[in-house]
Motif scaffolding. Structure first.
Motif, PDB file in Angstrom:
ATOM      1  N   PHE A   1      -1.193  -7.062  47.871  1.00 27.30           N
ATOM      2  CA  PHE A   1      -2.519  -6.978  48.491  1.00 27.30           C
ATOM      3  C   PHE A   1      -3.063  -5.558  48.375  1.00 27.30           C
ATOM      4  O   PHE A   1      -4.180  -5.345  47.907  1.00 27.30           O
ATOM      5  CB  PHE A   1      -2.471  -7.413  49.962  1.00 27.30           C
ATOM      6  CG  PHE A   1      -3.771  -7.184  50.665  1.00 27.30           C
ATOM      7  CD1 PHE A   1      -4.821  -8.073  50.512  1.00 27.30           C
ATOM      8  CD2 PHE A   1      -3.960  -6.059  51.450  1.00 27.30           C
ATOM      9  CE1 PHE A   1      -6.047  -7.849  51.134  1.00 27.30           C
ATOM     10  CE2 PHE A   1      -5.170  -5.819  52.084  1.00 27.30           C
ATOM     11  CZ  PHE A   1      -6.223  -6.714  51.925  1.00 27.30           C
ATOM     12  N   ASP A   2      -2.273  -4.586  48.810  1.00 31.85           N
ATOM     13  CA  ASP A   2      -2.725  -3.192  48.783  1.00 31.85           C
ATOM     14  C   ASP A   2      -3.039  -2.717  47.366  1.00 31.85           C
ATOM     15  O   ASP A   2      -4.073  -2.089  47.132  1.00 31.85           O
ATOM     16  CB  ASP A   2      -1.675  -2.273  49.410  1.00 31.85           C
ATOM     17  CG  ASP A   2      -1.561  -2.437  50.918  1.00 31.85           C
ATOM     18  OD1 ASP A   2      -2.489  -2.978  51.550  1.00 31.85           O
ATOM     19  OD2 ASP A   2      -0.516  -2.022  51.473  1.00 31.85           O
ATOM     20  N   SER A   3      -2.157  -3.016  46.419  1.00 33.91           N
ATOM     21  CA  SER A   3      -2.363  -2.499  45.064  1.00 33.91           C
ATOM     22  C   SER A   3      -3.536  -3.188  44.364  1.00 33.91           C
ATOM     23  O   SER A   3      -4.301  -2.535  43.647  1.00 33.91           O
ATOM     24  CB  SER A   3      -1.086  -2.608  44.225  1.00 33.91           C
ATOM     25  OG  SER A   3      -0.803  -3.933  43.870  1.00 33.91           O
ATOM     26  N   HIS A   4      -3.699  -4.485  44.578  1.00 35.33           N
ATOM     27  CA  HIS A   4      -4.816  -5.185  43.928  1.00 35.33           C
ATOM     28  C   HIS A   4      -6.158  -4.802  44.565  1.00 35.33           C
ATOM     29  O   HIS A   4      -7.157  -4.677  43.865  1.00 35.33           O
ATOM     30  CB  HIS A   4      -4.585  -6.698  43.950  1.00 35.33           C
ATOM     31  CG  HIS A   4      -3.600  -7.146  42.931  1.00 35.33           C
ATOM     32  ND1 HIS A   4      -2.243  -7.057  43.129  1.00 35.33           N
ATOM     33  CD2 HIS A   4      -3.769  -7.658  41.685  1.00 35.33           C
ATOM     34  CE1 HIS A   4      -1.613  -7.509  42.057  1.00 35.33           C
ATOM     35  NE2 HIS A   4      -2.519  -7.869  41.161  1.00 35.33           N
ATOM     36  N   LEU A   5      -6.183  -4.590  45.872  1.00 39.20           N
ATOM     37  CA  LEU A   5      -7.426  -4.146  46.499  1.00 39.20           C
ATOM     38  C   LEU A   5      -7.779  -2.736  46.030  1.00 39.20           C
ATOM     39  O   LEU A   5      -8.942  -2.451  45.726  1.00 39.20           O
ATOM     40  CB  LEU A   5      -7.319  -4.195  48.028  1.00 39.20           C
ATOM     41  CG  LEU A   5      -8.570  -3.752  48.782  1.00 39.20           C
ATOM     42  CD1 LEU A   5      -9.789  -4.590  48.396  1.00 39.20           C
ATOM     43  CD2 LEU A   5      -8.325  -3.821  50.287  1.00 39.20           C
ATOM     44  N   ALA A   6      -6.792  -1.868  45.933  1.00 41.39           N
ATOM     45  CA  ALA A   6      -7.052  -0.512  45.429  1.00 41.39           C
ATOM     46  C   ALA A   6      -7.578  -0.564  43.995  1.00 41.39           C
ATOM     47  O   ALA A   6      -8.519   0.162  43.632  1.00 41.39           O
ATOM     48  CB  ALA A   6      -5.782   0.331  45.507  1.00 41.39           C
ATOM     49  N   ARG A   7      -6.993  -1.423  43.172  1.00 40.95           N
ATOM     50  CA  ARG A   7      -7.448  -1.550  41.778  1.00 40.95           C
ATOM     51  C   ARG A   7      -8.859  -2.125  41.740  1.00 40.95           C
ATOM     52  O   ARG A   7      -9.703  -1.694  40.943  1.00 40.95           O
ATOM     53  CB  ARG A   7      -6.484  -2.439  40.983  1.00 40.95           C
ATOM     54  CG  ARG A   7      -6.783  -2.496  39.508  1.00 40.95           C
ATOM     55  CD  ARG A   7      -6.595  -1.152  38.836  1.00 40.95           C
ATOM     56  NE  ARG A   7      -6.699  -1.272  37.385  1.00 40.95           N
ATOM     57  CZ  ARG A   7      -6.499  -0.283  36.557  1.00 40.95           C
ATOM     58  NH1 ARG A   7      -6.171   0.908  37.001  1.00 40.95           N
ATOM     59  NH2 ARG A   7      -6.602  -0.472  35.265  1.00 40.95           N
ATOM     60  N   ALA A   8      -9.141  -3.083  42.600  1.00 44.46           N
ATOM     61  CA  ALA A   8     -10.477  -3.670  42.659  1.00 44.46           C
ATOM     62  C   ALA A   8     -11.515  -2.605  43.017  1.00 44.46           C
ATOM     63  O   ALA A   8     -12.587  -2.534  42.414  1.00 44.46           O
ATOM     64  CB  ALA A   8     -10.502  -4.803  43.682  1.00 44.46           C
ATOM     65  N   LYS A   9     -11.178  -1.758  43.977  1.00 44.98           N
ATOM     66  CA  LYS A   9     -12.100  -0.686  44.353  1.00 44.98           C
ATOM     67  C   LYS A   9     -12.260   0.322  43.214  1.00 44.98           C
ATOM     68  O   LYS A   9     -13.375   0.790  42.956  1.00 44.98           O
ATOM     69  CB  LYS A   9     -11.607  -0.001  45.622  1.00 44.98           C
ATOM     70  CG  LYS A   9     -11.761  -0.892  46.844  1.00 44.98           C
ATOM     71  CD  LYS A   9     -11.220  -0.216  48.093  1.00 44.98           C
ATOM     72  CE  LYS A   9     -11.422  -1.102  49.302  1.00 44.98           C
ATOM     73  NZ  LYS A   9     -10.931  -0.449  50.540  1.00 44.98           N
ATOM     74  N   TRP A  10     -11.159   0.646  42.541  1.00 44.15           N
ATOM     75  CA  TRP A  10     -11.233   1.552  41.392  1.00 44.15           C
ATOM     76  C   TRP A  10     -12.160   0.969  40.326  1.00 44.15           C
ATOM     77  O   TRP A  10     -12.980   1.677  39.747  1.00 44.15           O
ATOM     78  CB  TRP A  10      -9.840   1.797  40.804  1.00 44.15           C
ATOM     79  CG  TRP A  10      -9.881   2.592  39.545  1.00 44.15           C
ATOM     80  CD1 TRP A  10      -9.912   3.957  39.432  1.00 44.15           C
ATOM     81  CD2 TRP A  10      -9.924   2.090  38.202  1.00 44.15           C
ATOM     82  NE1 TRP A  10      -9.965   4.329  38.107  1.00 44.15           N
ATOM     83  CE2 TRP A  10      -9.980   3.197  37.330  1.00 44.15           C
ATOM     84  CE3 TRP A  10      -9.919   0.805  37.651  1.00 44.15           C
ATOM     85  CZ2 TRP A  10     -10.026   3.058  35.947  1.00 44.15           C
ATOM     86  CZ3 TRP A  10      -9.969   0.675  36.274  1.00 44.15           C
ATOM     87  CH2 TRP A  10     -10.025   1.790  35.437  1.00 44.15           C
ATOM     88  N   MET A  11     -12.022  -0.326  40.086  1.00 45.43           N
ATOM     89  CA  MET A  11     -12.847  -0.961  39.050  1.00 45.43           C
ATOM     90  C   MET A  11     -14.325  -0.886  39.396  1.00 45.43           C
ATOM     91  O   MET A  11     -15.152  -0.674  38.516  1.00 45.43           O
ATOM     92  CB  MET A  11     -12.427  -2.409  38.833  1.00 45.43           C
ATOM     93  CG  MET A  11     -11.137  -2.520  38.057  1.00 45.43           C
ATOM     94  SD  MET A  11     -10.732  -4.202  37.624  1.00 45.43           S
ATOM     95  CE  MET A  11     -12.078  -4.634  36.556  1.00 45.43           C
ATOM     96  N   THR A  12     -14.667  -1.061  40.667  1.00 45.69           N
ATOM     97  CA  THR A  12     -16.085  -1.003  41.035  1.00 45.69           C
ATOM     98  C   THR A  12     -16.642   0.399  40.908  1.00 45.69           C
ATOM     99  O   THR A  12     -17.832   0.577  40.672  1.00 45.69           O
ATOM    100  CB  THR A  12     -16.325  -1.525  42.465  1.00 45.69           C
ATOM    101  OG1 THR A  12     -15.660  -0.678  43.399  1.00 45.69           O
ATOM    102  CG2 THR A  12     -15.865  -2.958  42.611  1.00 45.69           C
ATOM    103  N   GLU A  13     -15.790   1.407  41.059  1.00 50.57           N
ATOM    104  CA  GLU A  13     -16.238   2.792  40.991  1.00 50.57           C
ATOM    105  C   GLU A  13     -16.153   3.375  39.580  1.00 50.57           C
ATOM    106  O   GLU A  13     -16.915   4.264  39.228  1.00 50.57           O
ATOM    107  CB  GLU A  13     -15.406   3.650  41.934  1.00 50.57           C
ATOM    108  CG  GLU A  13     -15.589   3.256  43.393  1.00 50.57           C
ATOM    109  CD  GLU A  13     -14.533   3.851  44.303  1.00 50.57           C
ATOM    110  OE1 GLU A  13     -13.695   4.655  43.826  1.00 50.57           O
ATOM    111  OE2 GLU A  13     -14.530   3.497  45.490  1.00 50.57           O
TER     112      GLU A  13
END
Length: 99
Positions: free
Chosen positions: A67-79
């Protein structure tokens, strides 16, 4: 470019590369679902069960890391990530919305 699958299985950790990976392309919908759930303030356990297909009750330690790693990656992708990959964005929202 082929559209990403709607509901793929996830790895125990999302990529940490500085560029988009094939895994990112395959999990774009997952990332978008995580961003939406986070914006709505959804409980991480519910999101993990529904989006990542991991039961946090029976696997609490295993559930939190993806959960933590995929959410962090999702946020990175949006930025960062999606701005670099117009083809990926077009595969999801269509060419009209990317101009």
């Amino acid at each position: 470019m082929q559209k990403p699958p709607l509901d793929p299985d996830v790895a125990d950790a999302a990529p940490i590369d500085s560029m988009l990976t094939p895994y990112d392309h395959e999990h774009l919908i997952t990332y978008l679902r995580l961003i939406d759930a986070d914006a709505e303030g959804a409980d991480w356990r519910e999101v993990t069960r529904i989006v990542l297909h991991i039961d946090p009750t029976s696997e609490p330690v295993r559930a939190r890391r993806p959960f933590d790693s995929h959410l962090a990656r999702a946020k990175w992708m949006t930025e960062h990530g999606m701005r670099r990959d117009e083809d990926l964005l077009k595969s999801v929202v269509g060419p009209m919305h990317c101009s």
